[in-house]
Design a protein around this motif. Structure first.
Motif: not given
Length: 397
Positions: A40-47, A87-96, A278-282, A284-287
């Motif tokens: 719950h917390t991470y879904l709110d955070y990512t928004i 490249f930017a989106m790959a960075g967002g994926v590993v950060l997420s 990309s950080c947001f989308v991943l 969202l899917i995982l959580n």
């Protein structure tokens, strides 16, 4: 488009980023210790993390006139720059993935030690990569001694964790407490600061009773579980964190010459926008997946339960904003002074340790040995951030 053009401005961005990036983990940890589900917390955070990137792009990214070499954010959205966008989106994926991992590591290893280990790995790997990607604009004779300080700090952090764990075990044994009989209570229905039903816990920080009360309230139960689990998650998160800044560096400076001739480099605001999407989308899917298939024996939940859970939601939103603006400021400073020097914000455990001691009572009533190790660890981090900032160069067009 606004660009940070001075070394002083870059350092100011790094310092502000340091305070933001050191504070948001404390908020997330506080919510978990009060029993709010991490999903719950991470879904709110990512928004709100994504919202921060949009705000930065539509303000700093649109200030001033747009030029062919330095287009504004909206202008660049329609350009053929997809290799750097990826490249930017790959960075967002590993950060997420890294951020998602640390919210479980905080429970197992503790806020301070988790931040120390992940930050040190980030500096050792990420700063070295950024140094070469940035064409060595940072002063190596200053930069790499700073990296050495972080290596020493991670060794001290491991010693702090070991010593503090032994202290806690001794406290529980002295009271004859059987940790296997702690009732698993996941319900979060109280005030964030005062605890369940608005009443402050009676146990004092650092006591065995306090440790038991925390375990009863928190959403991720850790008693009786191997600390190796938490350390493995922590080191995995550190490796993820070490890759997102070099990926962002490649996105904005195109060192590998992936763009077509005449196509301008991604400006930092456009890259940060795609990075955050990309950080947001991943996340969202995982959580959403973890709501129904939780990990580490966390309780199941549902979208309906998440949408109706407003306890602590404002704090989770604040954590997302702090992280988003913190990352944005780090990238703004890195574009001006070099991403290797901007990794000085990885001294964020200085801030996190402060919050850990103030809010969670970490290291209260610990042994003299633990206090000496803790002080030594913080001293090395202070030295490390100073040395990395002193290595700042200036990027030439």
């Amino acid at each position: 488009m606004y660009l940070v053009e001075s070394k002083g401005g870059a350092i100011a961005c790094m310092l502000l980023s340091l305070s933001f990036l050191g504070t948001w983990p404390a908020i997330m940890t506080l919510l978990e210790r009060r029993g709010r589900l991490p999903q719950h917390t991470y879904l709110d955070y990512t928004i709100t993390n994504l919202l921060a990137a949009v705000i930065i792009a539509l303000t700093f990214g649109q200030i001033g006139s747009s030029t062919p070499e330095k287009p504004n954010f909206i202008t660049q959205l329609s350009q053929d720059n997809w290799p750097c966008v990826l490249f930017a989106m790959a960075g967002g994926v590993v950060l997420s993935v890294g951020n998602l991992s640390t919210q479980y590591a905080w429970a197992f290893v503790g806020l301070s030690v988790t931040e120390v280990i992940t930050s040190s790995i980030t500096v050792v790997i990420g700063t070295t990569l950024n140094y070469f990607l940035d064409d060595r604009i940072n002063r190596a004779e200053i930069l790499f001694p700073g990296v050495g300080c972080f290596l020493i700090a991670v060794c001290l952090a491991s010693a702090v964790h070991s010593s503090n764990a032994a202290d806690n075990k001794a406290k529980l044994n002295a009271e004859g407490i059987d940790t296997s009989k702690v009732k698993e209570t996941f319900l979060y229905n109280g005030d964030l600061e005062l605890g369940s039903k608005g009443t402050a816990p009676k146990a004092k920080f650092g006591t065995a009773d306090f440790l038991m009360e925390v375990e009863k309230r928190r959403s991720i139960k850790v008693f009786g579980k191997s600390t190796l689990t938490g350390l493995a998650i922590t080191f995995f998160a550190g490796v993820c964190f070490s890759l997102f800044s070099p990926a962002f560096n490649l996105a904005t400076n195109d060192q590998w010459k992936t763009l077509k001739e005449g196509v301008p480099h991604l400006v930092v605001y456009t890259a940060f926008f795609y990075f955050s999407v990309s950080c947001f989308v991943l996340a969202l899917i995982l959580n959403i997946t973890f709501l129904y298939r939780p990990v580490l024996n966390s309780p199941k939940s549902s979208l309906r339960a998440y949408l109706s859970d407003w306890n602590g939601r404002g704090w989770a939103f604040l954590a997302g904003l702090l992280c988003g603006f913190g990352n944005g400021l780090q990238f703004m400073g890195g574009q001006a002074a070099g991403y290797a020097a901007a990794d000085a914000v990885q001294a964020l455990p200085l801030v996190s340790t402060f919050w850990g001691i103030l809010l969670f009572g970490e290291y209260r009533k610990s042994s003299i040995r633990t206090y000496i190790l803790l002080g030594s660890m913080l001293f090395m981090f202070i030295a490390a951030v100073g040395v990395l900032m002193a290595s700042s160069g200036h990027r030439k067009d």
